[in-house]
Scaffold this active site. Structure first.
Site, mmCIF file in Angstrom:
data_model
loop_
_atom_site.group_PDB
_atom_site.id
_atom_site.type_symbol
_atom_site.label_atom_id
_atom_site.label_comp_id
_atom_site.label_asym_id
_atom_site.label_seq_id
_atom_site.Cartn_x
_atom_site.Cartn_y
_atom_site.Cartn_z
ATOM 1 N N TYR A 1 0.833 -1.210 0.000
ATOM 2 C CA TYR A 1 0.000 0.000 0.000
ATOM 3 C C TYR A 1 0.865 1.257 0.000
ATOM 4 O O TYR A 1 0.595 2.210 -0.720
ATOM 5 C CB TYR A 1 -0.910 0.000 1.238
ATOM 6 C CG TYR A 1 -1.947 1.101 1.205
ATOM 7 C CD1 TYR A 1 -3.216 0.865 0.664
ATOM 8 C CD2 TYR A 1 -1.672 2.366 1.700
ATOM 9 C CE1 TYR A 1 -4.178 1.867 0.625
ATOM 10 C CE2 TYR A 1 -2.629 3.381 1.662
ATOM 11 C CZ TYR A 1 -3.880 3.122 1.125
ATOM 12 O OH TYR A 1 -4.820 4.107 1.082
ATOM 13 N N PHE B 1 -7.218 19.575 -25.064
ATOM 14 C CA PHE B 1 -7.812 18.273 -25.345
ATOM 15 C C PHE B 1 -9.189 18.236 -24.654
ATOM 16 O O PHE B 1 -9.409 18.965 -23.690
ATOM 17 C CB PHE B 1 -6.886 17.176 -24.809
ATOM 18 C CG PHE B 1 -7.422 15.792 -25.037
ATOM 19 C CD1 PHE B 1 -7.495 15.269 -26.317
ATOM 20 C CD2 PHE B 1 -7.860 15.016 -23.965
ATOM 21 C CE1 PHE B 1 -8.009 13.998 -26.520
ATOM 22 C CE2 PHE B 1 -8.364 13.749 -24.170
ATOM 23 C CZ PHE B 1 -8.437 13.237 -25.446
ATOM 24 N N ASP B 2 -10.130 17.423 -25.150
ATOM 25 C CA ASP B 2 -11.515 17.432 -24.616
ATOM 26 C C ASP B 2 -11.590 17.351 -23.092
ATOM 27 O O ASP B 2 -12.333 18.082 -22.463
ATOM 28 C CB ASP B 2 -12.403 16.276 -25.092
ATOM 29 C CG ASP B 2 -12.013 15.629 -26.382
ATOM 30 O OD1 ASP B 2 -10.991 16.030 -26.986
ATOM 31 O OD2 ASP B 2 -12.719 14.708 -26.795
ATOM 32 N N ASP C 1 0.855 19.808 -21.143
ATOM 33 C CA ASP C 1 0.056 18.589 -21.227
ATOM 34 C C ASP C 1 0.903 17.636 -22.076
ATOM 35 O O ASP C 1 1.003 17.780 -23.284
ATOM 36 C CB ASP C 1 -1.301 18.885 -21.873
ATOM 37 C CG ASP C 1 -2.151 17.618 -22.037
ATOM 38 O OD1 ASP C 1 -1.612 16.506 -21.879
ATOM 39 O OD2 ASP C 1 -3.347 17.747 -22.351
ATOM 40 N N ALA D 1 1.058 14.333 -22.895
ATOM 41 C CA ALA D 1 0.670 12.989 -23.335
ATOM 42 C C ALA D 1 1.624 12.417 -24.393
ATOM 43 O O ALA D 1 2.013 11.260 -24.329
ATOM 44 C CB ALA D 1 -0.762 12.997 -23.861
ATOM 45 N N LYS E 1 -0.306 6.970 -23.557
ATOM 46 C CA LYS E 1 0.215 7.255 -24.893
ATOM 47 C C LYS E 1 1.715 6.928 -24.935
ATOM 48 O O LYS E 1 2.072 5.776 -25.087
ATOM 49 C CB LYS E 1 -0.058 8.712 -25.273
ATOM 50 C CG LYS E 1 -1.503 8.999 -25.673
ATOM 51 C CD LYS E 1 -2.441 9.072 -24.504
ATOM 52 C CE LYS E 1 -3.836 9.497 -24.899
ATOM 53 N NZ LYS E 1 -4.309 10.655 -24.165
ATOM 54 N N HIS F 1 -21.758 11.679 -29.742
ATOM 55 C CA HIS F 1 -21.126 10.796 -30.730
ATOM 56 C C HIS F 1 -20.850 9.397 -30.189
ATOM 57 O O HIS F 1 -20.737 8.453 -30.953
ATOM 58 C CB HIS F 1 -19.856 11.424 -31.315
ATOM 59 C CG HIS F 1 -18.805 11.737 -30.296
ATOM 60 N ND1 HIS F 1 -18.935 12.757 -29.378
ATOM 61 C CD2 HIS F 1 -17.618 11.150 -30.033
ATOM 62 C CE1 HIS F 1 -17.859 12.795 -28.616
ATOM 63 N NE2 HIS F 1 -17.049 11.833 -28.985
#
Ligand SMILES: *Cc1c(COP(=O)(O)O)cnc(C)c1O
Length: 459
Positions: free
Chosen positions: A73, A125-126, A216, A218, A259, A450
């Site tokens: 842990y 990004f979204d 960011d 990624a 990614k 979508h």
């Protein structure tokens, strides 16, 4: 002379069988899915290009790490290893594990945006946009205008428009802006790279006005590879040196490890300010888990620690970007337009150009995604008006700047023959393009439609 692409710097030890349906079976499956690729079962897909996120293939070394992962842990071995590797790669003193990129945003952004009104990015990004808005601020995009013309060459279409950025700061008031974000590579503009010169200039503008500068990260490794190819100052630098130059002076970063760290789940936060890091740790304990595991199992942390190193290997990156370049070159030969030059993780096919007879409100990029499934069992997705949705005030369909069908390529998963299938399918579709019909929506939820909407072919 044919250009040389860089082949796979690995061989295959374990294989995952794929089912190959007949065209008649695919017609039935896509109709049953309401012409929505998100409703297809993955077992009915031959080549899955829905996303490059968490879909990569781990190495034998990472799989060996899975067995060695320490599930304690607190203070597990793998925690210390990921700390050491991340500190070495990014040059940050404070690193926090989280379970994925949006968890990093959820933990960090409310700290930066406390009492502020805006975040400005080269492009959010979204999920980043969502977390800016959940923190009560507005997200403003500020990409260079060169990104809008898909056929025009520009080496760094992901860049921040720094003149416009400074105008925004003056207009909105520096005191109202909580953070300036640089997304590398610029995912929403087509996986387009950002130059180190542009990162530095943006950072300096942020700091001139006393605003925090965040990366960011990624696809930081793919971005660094493009920098090496295209930015004179770095042509003789190692990827490690370019990563250091990119992150130098940034106040913090968030990263989806799904990614460029080539794991199926994981994320990181980096900070330089001890006071900010104390808040990060507190929020992490409430939302993600104790600081030494951050919502991840030990085996996943061990795979992440190893993946961080594999993701910046130059041979791997040359193959990785080489796959995009190979596919793009086949599309060039066939006269099929895409966001060019090709980005780092996907080929964004320009469906507006391939299906010019289908208007935006009949969703050309969605129509092309469905054709790819019918033609060869390929699953791609719409990044266009279908994804954008309706105006929340008027309920009218919005028109997107682009109608892209995104072919996201998972890391180390598909071979060059798979890429040929993708190119051949697009060529076949181009030959019968004028007979392809648009779609109408017959059922849709009010937000993020979508993912779950149902459609019907027209005509
Ligand atoms: C994927 C991604 C995220 C979110 O990460 P998840 O791991 O999917 O939560 C944030 N920013 C960028 C640029 C991304 O590509």
């Amino acid at each position: 002379m044919k250009p040389i692409y860089y082949p796979e710097p690995f061989r295959i030890k374990s294989v995952e069988p794929l089912k190959m349906l007949t065209r008649a079976e695919r017609e039935r499956k896509i109709a049953e899915a309401g012409y929505n690729v998100f409703s297809l079962a993955s077992r009915d897909v031959y080549i899955d290009l829905l996303t490059d996120s968490g879909t990569g293939a781990m190495s034998s070394d990472q799989w060996a790490g899975v067995m060695l992962g320490d599930e304690s842990y607190a203070g597990a071995d793998c925690y210390y290893k990921v700390q050491e590797n991340a500190k070495e790669i990014f040059g940050f003193d404070y690193i926090q594990l989280v379970h994925q990129g949006r968890a990093a945003e959820k933990v960090l952004l409310p700290i930066l945006l406390e009492g502020k009104k805006y975040a400005i990015a080269n492009m959010h990004f979204d999920t980043t946009r969502a977390h800016v808005e959940l923190a009560g601020a507005r997200a403003i995009d500020c990409t260079v205008k060169e990104a809008l013309d898909t056929t025009k060459y520009y080496p760094f279409k992901g860049n921040m428009d720094t003149d416009r950025l400074e105008e925004h700061i003056k207009e909105l008031g520096a005191e109202n802006i909580g953070v300036i974000i640089m997304t590398i590579t610029n995912n929403s503009a087509g996986g387009q790279p950002v130059s180190v010169a542009n990162i530095r200039k943006t950072r300096d503008i942020a700091h001139k006005y006393g605003i925090k500068f965040m990366i960011d990260a990624a696809r930081y490794a793919e971005n660094s590879y493009f920098v090496k190819q295209r930015e004179e100052e770095f042509k003789n630098s190692t990827i490690e040196e370019i990563v250091k130059a990119s992150f130098e002076g940034a106040d913090c970063f968030t990263m989806s490890a799904k990614k460029d760290a080539i794991v199926n789940m994981g994320g990181l936060i980096g900070c330089r300010d001890k006071a900010v890091f104390e808040l990060v740790k507190q929020r992490c304990i409430s939302f993600e888990g104790f600081i030494t595991y951050g919502g991840m199992s030990g085996r996943d942390i061990e795979a992440l620690a190893r993946g961080l190193k594999e993701g910046i290997d130059e041979h791997y990156l040359r193959y990785r970007i080489g796959q995009m370049e190979y596919l793009a070159a086949r599309l060039d030969e066939a006269g099929i337009a895409y966001q060019s030059p090709v980005g780092g993780h996907a080929v964004f096919v320009d469906a507006k150009k391939l299906l010019p007879h289908i208007p935006y409100y009949e969703f050309p990029a969605q129509a092309l995604a469905i054709e790819l499934y019918l033609e060869a069992g390929i699953r791609a997705c719409d990044i266009g008006s279908y994804m954008l949705g309706n105006d929340p005030d008027t309920g009218k369909q919005l028109e997107a700047d682009f109608e892209f069908t995104r072919l996201a390529i998972p890391r180390r998963v598909y071979t060059q023959s798979h890429l040929d299938v993708i190119a051949d399918a697009l060529i076949n579709i181009k030959e019968r393009a004028s007979s392809i019909k648009g779609y109408k929506i017959v059922e849709e939820p009010p937000i993020l439609r979508h993912f779950t909407a149902k459609l019907k072919p027209l005509g």
